[in-house]
Write a protein that holds these residues in place. Structure first.
Motif, PDB file in Angstrom:
ATOM      1  N   GLU A   1      59.863 116.637  47.965  1.00 59.22           N
ATOM      2  CA  GLU A   1      61.045 115.923  47.485  1.00 59.22           C
ATOM      3  C   GLU A   1      62.292 116.645  47.962  1.00 59.22           C
ATOM      4  OE1 GLU A   1      62.134 113.613  43.376  1.00 59.22           O
ATOM      5  OE2 GLU A   1      61.471 115.692  43.210  1.00 59.22           O
ATOM      6  N   GLY A   2      63.087 115.982  48.802  1.00 56.78           N
ATOM      7  CA  GLY A   2      64.318 116.568  49.297  1.00 56.78           C
ATOM      8  C   GLY A   2      65.503 116.158  48.455  1.00 56.78           C
ATOM      9  N   ASN A   3      66.694 116.294  49.010  1.00 56.54           N
ATOM     10  CA  ASN A   3      67.906 115.943  48.272  1.00 56.54           C
ATOM     11  C   ASN A   3      68.080 114.442  48.098  1.00 56.54           C
ATOM     12  OD1 ASN A   3      68.684 118.651  48.016  1.00 56.54           O
ATOM     13  ND2 ASN A   3      69.694 118.630  50.016  1.00 56.54           N
ATOM     14  N   ASP A   4      67.615 113.679  49.084  1.00 58.37           N
ATOM     15  CA  ASP A   4      67.830 112.234  49.032  1.00 58.37           C
ATOM     16  C   ASP A   4      66.616 111.423  49.461  1.00 58.37           C
ATOM     17  OD1 ASP A   4      67.828 112.908  51.670  1.00 58.37           O
ATOM     18  OD2 ASP A   4      69.598 111.743  52.225  1.00 58.37           O
ATOM     19  N   ARG A   5      65.462 112.056  49.607  1.00 60.69           N
ATOM     20  CA  ARG A   5      64.286 111.330  50.058  1.00 60.69           C
ATOM     21  C   ARG A   5      63.007 112.055  49.673  1.00 60.69           C
ATOM     22  NH1 ARG A   5      64.326 109.465  54.930  1.00 60.69           N
ATOM     23  NH2 ARG A   5      66.576 109.264  54.813  1.00 60.69           N
ATOM     24  N   VAL A   6      61.921 111.293  49.727  1.00 61.29           N
ATOM     25  CA  VAL A   6      60.584 111.836  49.490  1.00 61.29           C
ATOM     26  C   VAL A   6      59.808 111.742  50.796  1.00 61.29           C
ATOM     27  CG1 VAL A   6      58.420 111.573  48.223  1.00 61.29           C
ATOM     28  CG2 VAL A   6      60.607 111.177  47.062  1.00 61.29           C
ATOM     29  N   VAL A   7      59.164 112.829  51.186  1.00 65.81           N
ATOM     30  CA  VAL A   7      58.403 112.866  52.437  1.00 65.81           C
ATOM     31  C   VAL A   7      56.931 113.138  52.105  1.00 65.81           C
ATOM     32  CG1 VAL A   7      58.124 113.946  54.695  1.00 65.81           C
ATOM     33  CG2 VAL A   7      60.417 113.745  53.676  1.00 65.81           C
ATOM     34  N   VAL A   8      56.063 112.263  52.572  1.00 60.99           N
ATOM     35  CA  VAL A   8      54.620 112.452  52.406  1.00 60.99           C
ATOM     36  C   VAL A   8      54.031 112.720  53.790  1.00 60.99           C
ATOM     37  CG1 VAL A   8      52.450 111.475  51.591  1.00 60.99           C
ATOM     38  CG2 VAL A   8      54.600 110.858  50.462  1.00 60.99           C
ATOM     39  N   THR A   9      53.317 113.836  53.921  1.00 62.95           N
ATOM     40  CA  THR A   9      52.742 114.238  55.205  1.00 62.95           C
ATOM     41  C   THR A   9      51.219 114.186  55.140  1.00 62.95           C
ATOM     42  OG1 THR A   9      54.626 115.713  55.613  1.00 62.95           O
ATOM     43  CG2 THR A   9      52.656 116.046  56.965  1.00 62.95           C
ATOM     44  N   VAL A  10      50.634 113.517  56.120  1.00 61.86           N
ATOM     45  CA  VAL A  10      49.172 113.452  56.261  1.00 61.86           C
ATOM     46  C   VAL A  10      48.811 114.112  57.582  1.00 61.86           C
ATOM     47  CG1 VAL A  10      47.180 111.939  56.513  1.00 61.86           C
ATOM     48  CG2 VAL A  10      48.996 111.344  54.903  1.00 61.86           C
ATOM     49  N   TYR A  11      47.896 115.062  57.543  1.00 64.35           N
ATOM     50  CA  TYR A  11      47.533 115.801  58.756  1.00 64.35           C
ATOM     51  C   TYR A  11      46.319 115.168  59.436  1.00 64.35           C
ATOM     52  CZ  TYR A  11      50.889 119.313  57.402  1.00 64.35           C
ATOM     53  OH  TYR A  11      52.059 119.940  57.070  1.00 64.35           O
ATOM     54  N   ARG A  12      46.353 115.192  60.757  1.00 65.70           N
ATOM     55  CA  ARG A  12      45.313 114.568  61.573  1.00 65.70           C
ATOM     56  C   ARG A  12      44.034 115.402  61.630  1.00 65.70           C
ATOM     57  NH1 ARG A  12      46.070 113.330  68.053  1.00 65.70           N
ATOM     58  NH2 ARG A  12      43.853 113.050  68.554  1.00 65.70           N
ATOM     59  N   ARG A  13      44.156 116.713  61.570  1.00 66.22           N
ATOM     60  CA  ARG A  13      43.035 117.609  61.845  1.00 66.22           C
ATOM     61  C   ARG A  13      41.925 117.479  60.811  1.00 66.22           C
ATOM     62  NH1 ARG A  13      41.412 123.104  60.812  1.00 66.22           N
ATOM     63  NH2 ARG A  13      43.053 123.294  59.235  1.00 66.22           N
ATOM     64  N   ILE A  14      40.690 117.435  61.314  1.00 66.97           N
ATOM     65  CA  ILE A  14      39.515 117.495  60.446  1.00 66.97           C
ATOM     66  C   ILE A  14      39.200 118.962  60.217  1.00 66.97           C
ATOM     67  CG2 ILE A  14      37.056 116.954  60.244  1.00 66.97           C
ATOM     68  CD1 ILE A  14      37.549 114.558  62.058  1.00 66.97           C
ATOM     69  N   ILE A  15      39.276 119.409  58.979  1.00 65.20           N
ATOM     70  CA  ILE A  15      39.093 120.830  58.678  1.00 65.20           C
ATOM     71  C   ILE A  15      37.689 121.289  59.041  1.00 65.20           C
ATOM     72  CG2 ILE A  15      39.063 122.532  56.811  1.00 65.20           C
ATOM     73  CD1 ILE A  15      41.216 120.895  55.434  1.00 65.20           C
ATOM     74  N   ARG A  16      36.681 120.545  58.605  1.00 70.47           N
ATOM     75  CA  ARG A  16      35.294 120.852  58.971  1.00 70.47           C
ATOM     76  C   ARG A  16      34.548 119.538  59.103  1.00 70.47           C
ATOM     77  NH1 ARG A  16      34.735 124.917  54.880  1.00 70.47           N
ATOM     78  NH2 ARG A  16      32.639 124.221  54.308  1.00 70.47           N
ATOM     79  N   SER A  17      33.996 119.292  60.269  1.00 71.57           N
ATOM     80  CA  SER A  17      33.302 118.020  60.488  1.00 71.57           C
ATOM     81  C   SER A  17      32.051 117.901  59.617  1.00 71.57           C
ATOM     82  CB  SER A  17      32.923 117.873  61.969  1.00 71.57           C
ATOM     83  OG  SER A  17      32.081 118.945  62.380  1.00 71.57           O
ATOM     84  N   GLU A  18      31.483 119.047  59.193  1.00 70.95           N
ATOM     85  CA  GLU A  18      30.285 119.002  58.349  1.00 70.95           C
ATOM     86  C   GLU A  18      30.561 118.323  57.010  1.00 70.95           C
ATOM     87  OE1 GLU A  18      31.501 121.730  59.685  1.00 70.95           O
ATOM     88  OE2 GLU A  18      30.034 122.484  61.129  1.00 70.95           O
ATOM     89  N   ILE A  19      31.813 118.424  56.549  1.00 69.92           N
ATOM     90  CA  ILE A  19      32.159 117.836  55.255  1.00 69.92           C
ATOM     91  C   ILE A  19      32.018 116.318  55.312  1.00 69.92           C
ATOM     92  CG2 ILE A  19      34.023 117.513  53.579  1.00 69.92           C
ATOM     93  CD1 ILE A  19      35.067 120.257  54.355  1.00 69.92           C
ATOM     94  N   VAL A  20      32.355 115.728  56.470  1.00 65.21           N
ATOM     95  CA  VAL A  20      32.252 114.274  56.618  1.00 65.21           C
ATOM     96  C   VAL A  20      30.807 113.835  56.372  1.00 65.21           C
ATOM     97  CG1 VAL A  20      32.638 112.323  58.162  1.00 65.21           C
ATOM     98  CG2 VAL A  20      34.132 114.333  58.297  1.00 65.21           C
ATOM     99  N   ARG A  21      29.893 114.536  56.986  1.00 66.35           N
ATOM    100  CA  ARG A  21      28.472 114.192  56.835  1.00 66.35           C
ATOM    101  C   ARG A  21      27.995 114.449  55.409  1.00 66.35           C
ATOM    102  NH1 ARG A  21      23.687 117.329  58.108  1.00 66.35           N
ATOM    103  NH2 ARG A  21      21.886 115.943  58.365  1.00 66.35           N
ATOM    104  N   LEU A  22      28.421 115.566  54.828  1.00 64.24           N
ATOM    105  CA  LEU A  22      28.021 115.902  53.460  1.00 64.24           C
ATOM    106  C   LEU A  22      28.444 114.808  52.481  1.00 64.24           C
ATOM    107  CD1 LEU A  22      27.116 117.837  51.152  1.00 64.24           C
ATOM    108  CD2 LEU A  22      29.404 118.834  51.264  1.00 64.24           C
ATOM    109  N   VAL A  23      29.735 114.442  52.509  1.00 61.99           N
ATOM    110  CA  VAL A  23      30.240 113.453  51.560  1.00 61.99           C
ATOM    111  C   VAL A  23      29.618 112.084  51.812  1.00 61.99           C
ATOM    112  CG1 VAL A  23      32.310 112.282  50.714  1.00 61.99           C
ATOM    113  CG2 VAL A  23      32.404 114.716  51.254  1.00 61.99           C
ATOM    114  N   ARG A  24      29.467 111.719  53.094  1.00 60.81           N
ATOM    115  CA  ARG A  24      28.895 110.403  53.418  1.00 60.81           C
ATOM    116  C   ARG A  24      27.450 110.301  52.940  1.00 60.81           C
ATOM    117  NH1 ARG A  24      26.084 108.144  57.473  1.00 60.81           N
ATOM    118  NH2 ARG A  24      26.097 110.042  58.746  1.00 60.81           N
ATOM    119  N   LYS A  25      26.643 111.345  53.205  1.00 64.95           N
ATOM    120  CA  LYS A  25      25.241 111.323  52.783  1.00 64.95           C
ATOM    121  C   LYS A  25      25.118 111.288  51.260  1.00 64.95           C
ATOM    122  CE  LYS A  25      23.148 111.621  56.820  1.00 64.95           C
ATOM    123  NZ  LYS A  25      22.270 110.548  57.337  1.00 64.95           N
ATOM    124  N   ALA A  26      25.947 112.093  50.592  1.00 65.37           N
ATOM    125  CA  ALA A  26      25.894 112.110  49.120  1.00 65.37           C
ATOM    126  C   ALA A  26      26.305 110.761  48.550  1.00 65.37           C
ATOM    127  CB  ALA A  26      26.811 113.219  48.586  1.00 65.37           C
TER     128      ALA A  26
END
Length: 562
Positions: A371-396
């Protein structure tokens, strides 16, 4: 029936007698509800109960007393006390507090409060203007100061809106069966013979929408790895209503189609750089929660490593970057209702849940809200931290059909290898241990998550047996290090670098270890006399005790003398 944003409960002992009852506390709660979304105070039901005692009876005289005492202690507050009978026959008092949409409510001694989750928070002096501005935003939707006749509505957008309402699964049959004019009145698009500002925004003609203060403008700017502009798309001609703007952002920007493929056994899984569900929800939030009394464009800035959504204005009072996943306050109440009813966004309070679920299931970090002085900024990062997590969550998820909160909790714990109950409460804005259990849901029962420790020191980690079954190739780190091994690391560090502050010790032995763990072991070493503390506050340093230092010096001297 739990206490929350619109419900508060007080035991019958609150009504001791007219002289000893804490009427100021009741007045404070009424003010907080009036400044938020309105609500109910249930007198006669304990905090941990869902109904009163079956034999409980209440004298009706308290109804007039409550009305009188609240009116004497507040202004701009409207309350309606009524005697209610629960299903079990017990009586309680329901105090209905109406939402004050046009003015700020306060106590007669000059105090202001607002309801945030299940608490009545004081409004600080510098926040009072924000509260008043949000009230103006509510008035803005229903104003007809432009005097635009309802007959001047854009015919195509008018017909499309009515078709969308009648086709929506979120709109009740009762609303769908209304006449065209009644539907417009229901959504506050018209008042009398004129279009409201909300009506102009959604079904007005281009020239009328352009004269609004301030119709939304969206700018998309893409930058390369040197952050130089390589593409720009601007929707600033006011031909599009909010729904059409959202659709244009989703369909006219080709970058949302880009994805990466990660290995998944014999197959590969495609993970989008920026999931369209996340983009849609963030842009919809920017449109819905934008302050339409403040000038400013919505910016979608796409960098090589991140996506930023800039929304003019500040967060609604009561919502902070820390509690945004658990707290929701509507700035433009009717606009938010239209977006939800037409299926353009998730229901109130669940939009960021969807964003967290989507990003964590893709092995990415949660969004960063600033939250800045006159706006709100939401940042989403592109990088996949660990590709293994994708498989773990999907399988579960495939195996157990996990609920949304369970996916979020599993993704967070997998990202950090382990998380303490305290860390979970901070990351998810949970206030008590029961809240942690609600977020974890069935994960412990299903054998996906294990825990050790008690209360806030409880640590959660993915069940190693389940990881072995998936042939999960995660990374080995020090997050789950045993206390005796951590102790030896601390002593080894101090032998070399004493005296040292805890931040330096923590950084050298491993940042993935919780600093709280390190501090606990240092305190234990101090208690047994192995380590001494030097200095106070920011100047605190830790060193081996003198005896241990002397012994170490003797050993080193003997080694030198051979």
């Amino acid at each position: 029936m739990q206490e929350g944003q619109e419900i508060d409960k007080k035991a019958l002992t609150f009504l001791r007698d007219n002289k000893n009852t804490d009427w100021n506390e009741l007045a404070k709660d009424c003010v907080s509800f009036a400044n938020a979304n309105g609500g109910k105070i249930l007198i006669g039901i304990d905090d941990d109960a869902s109904e009163p005692v079956s034999s409980q009876t209440i004298d009706e005289k308290w109804l007039d007393t409550i009305r009188k005492q609240v009116s004497q202690r507040t202004y701009n507050v409207s309350v309606t006390p009524q005697l209610m009978t629960a299903a079990n026959g017990g009586q309680y008092i329901e105090v209905l507090i109406n939402r004050n949409a046009q003015s700020v409510a306060g106590t007669t001694d000059g105090r202001y409060y607002i309801r945030v989750s299940d608490e009545s928070k004081p409004v600080l002096p510098d926040e009072l203007l924000r509260l008043a501005a949000d009230k103006n935003a509510l008035i803005w939707e229903e104003q007809t100061n432009r005097k635009v006749p309802k007959t001047r509505a854009d015919n195509a957008q008018y017909r499309q809106f009515l078709a969308d309402v009648r086709a929506s699964q979120r709109v009740s049959r009762f609303i769908k069966e209304k006449s065209d004019d009644e539907i417009l009145e229901h959504y506050l698009f018209v008042k009398g013979d004129y279009l409201t500002n909300l009506g102009i925004l959604w079904i007005g003609q281009r020239q009328d929408r352009a004269t609004l203060l301030y119709a939304p403008v969206i700018q998309f700017i893409k930058r390369d790895d040197r952050e130089e502009k390589v593409n720009k798309i601007v929707w600033d001609d006011y031909y599009l209503n909010p729904k059409e703007l959202l659709q244009a952002v989703q369909t006219e920007i080709p970058d949302w189609q880009e994805a990466v493929e990660i290995p998944d056994g014999l197959f590969r899984t495609s993970v989008p750089n920026y999931d369209i569900r996340v983009v849609r929800e963030l842009v919809a939030n920017a449109l819905v929660h934008k302050s339409y009394t403040v000038r400013g464009d919505i910016f979608i800035n796409l960098f090589t490593d991140r996506l930023e959504i800039h929304s003019p204005g500040l967060l609604p009072l009561g919502v902070t970057p820390q509690n945004i996943i658990s707290q929701s306050v509507r700035r433009n109440n009717q606009l938010a209702q239209v977006f939800y009813d037409l299926g353009l966004m998730e229901k109130e309070g669940s939009g960021y849940d969807l964003i967290y679920e989507t990003l964590l299931a893709e092995g990415k970090s949660v969004p960063m809200v600033e939250e800045g002085n006159d706006r709100v900024v939401v940042t989403v990062y592109r990088r996949i931290i660990r590709s293994e997590i994708v498989r773990l969550v999907r399988k579960a998820n495939e195996e157990y059909s996990l609920r949304q909160k369970e996916v979020i909790s599993l993704g967070l714990i997998a990202q950090y290898s382990s998380l303490s109950a305290l860390e979970l409460t901070k990351r998810l804005d949970i206030k008590e241990a029961q809240g942690v259990r609600n977020w974890l849901g069935r994960l412990p029962e299903l054998g996906l998550v294990e825990s050790k420790g008690k209360t806030k020191a409880t640590e959660y980690h993915i069940n190693p047996a389940y990881l072995r079954r998936l042939n999960y190739k995660g990374k080995t780190d020090l997050t789950k290090i045993a206390p005796h091994r951590l102790r030896e690391l601390i002593l080894t560090d101090l032998e070399i670098y004493q005296p040292a502050p805890i931040r330096d010790i923590h950084e050298r032995i491993g940042k993935e270890i919780s600093e709280r763990k390190v501090k606990r072991q240092i305190d234990a070493l101090i208690d047994e006399g192995t380590v001494v503390k030097i200095g106070v506050n920011n100047h605190t340093r830790y060193s081996l005790s003198q005896n241990l230092s002397n012994n170490q010096q003797m050993v080193e001297r003997d080694q030198i003398n051979g």
